[in-house]
Design an enzyme around this catalytic site. Sequence first.
Site, short mmCIF file in Angstrom:
data_model
loop_
_atom_site.label_atom_id
_atom_site.label_comp_id
_atom_site.label_asym_id
_atom_site.label_seq_id
_atom_site.Cartn_x
_atom_site.Cartn_y
_atom_site.Cartn_z
N GLY A 9 6.32 116.12 96.26
CA GLY A 9 6.30 117.06 94.87
C GLY A 9 5.35 118.15 94.88
N GLY A 16 -1.49 120.39 89.88
CA GLY A 16 -2.43 120.41 88.90
C GLY A 16 -3.24 119.10 88.62
N LYS A 213 -1.19 103.63 78.16
CA LYS A 213 -0.96 104.65 77.90
C LYS A 213 0.64 105.13 77.80
CE LYS A 213 0.62 108.56 80.38
NZ LYS A 213 1.94 108.82 81.04
#
Length: 395
Positions: A9, A16, A213
């Site tokens: 990916g 990033g 999360k």
Amino acid sequence: MAKKAIHFGGGNIGRGFVAEFLHTAGYEVVFVDVMDSIINSLQSSKSYQVTEVSEEGESTKTITNYRAINSKTHEADVIQEISDADIVTCAVGPNILKFIAPVIAKGIDLRTASVPLAVIACENMIGGTDTLHGFIKDNTDSSRVETLGERASFANSAIDRIVPAQAPDAGLNVRIEKFYEWVVEQLPFGKFGHPDIPAIHWVDHLEPYIERKLFTVNTGHATAAYYGKYAGKKTIAEAMKDEYVRNTVRDVLQETASLIVDKHEIAAQEQQDYVEQIINRISNPYLEDSVERVGRAPIRKLGRKERFIGPAAQLAERNAKYDSLLGSVEMALRFQNVEGDDESFELAKILKENSPGDATVQLTGLERDHSMFSAVAKVVEQVQSDFKEAGQPRI
């Protein structure tokens, strides 16, 4: 010997988030993707920049020491790279895991190293690595499945970092939130120990971190997007400036907080502090994130174990309040026919062609005998009625 990481990916999360920290930990990163444009750009560039953004300002890091391979045209090369790598990670999206599993399985099968390959899926889903592990087993010869654990160790992870839409001319450079959390379970690595990656917080039990999360960051972010879209706002920051939207997000997160505190025995004040931190993060005007981008893929977000139905169902099973979460479900159902988002058109089609009960099953995966099924079905029916009466364009 140099350390090598294979990352599937080459998108913004891959470059990033994951690759940044693998690079910082001293790994050579080999990007694998099927997008010609991304692979060509990575192959023709010796570096790219990651700019971390916060209210305190910006800081930029330069990422180097990477290569890139197109698995569509050079699968054999990818298999060979995996065969002697130290770690495989991925950030491809839950629906793509089954497509990358065959090549990973072939690479693992060729391994002769004494230390198993570390496999960590970095996806916004519960049990992402478990899911990938299952697909890899399916693509491994039955006679070799029993010894798969000798060649690879599989650990689930939870990732948390907001990556907004990038500037059209950004190229490989990524603008990203400064805050991050990368939590990975360490027990699967056994006697060899986990990989040396300082950015990772290694834990024995991952579920509390995953649910905290998913049911706080993702639930709050998506709630702001859907209510913001309905209120005519353009960005998440603009939506969060609206008192009604902001208070609604806080109400939703109070419900998920009650579940997290009760289920995982996290201190109430600790979770409340976390909620306020998340509200401030998604309100960050420097991220410039659109409500359409954050709200995209509404069908996936309405899934059984996802950010709305997941916590609401558990609260219902505890006879606890989930009214505000039900409001988020309604707003997600209204995210229809949004240009650039195929799922929003599919959502409109499903709601048009099915009864409230059948649509509820298809969209949420809720069991018909579940205690909250009728409440969700009523919301579905109301949205169907509203769109029909308004004469909204439908498929």
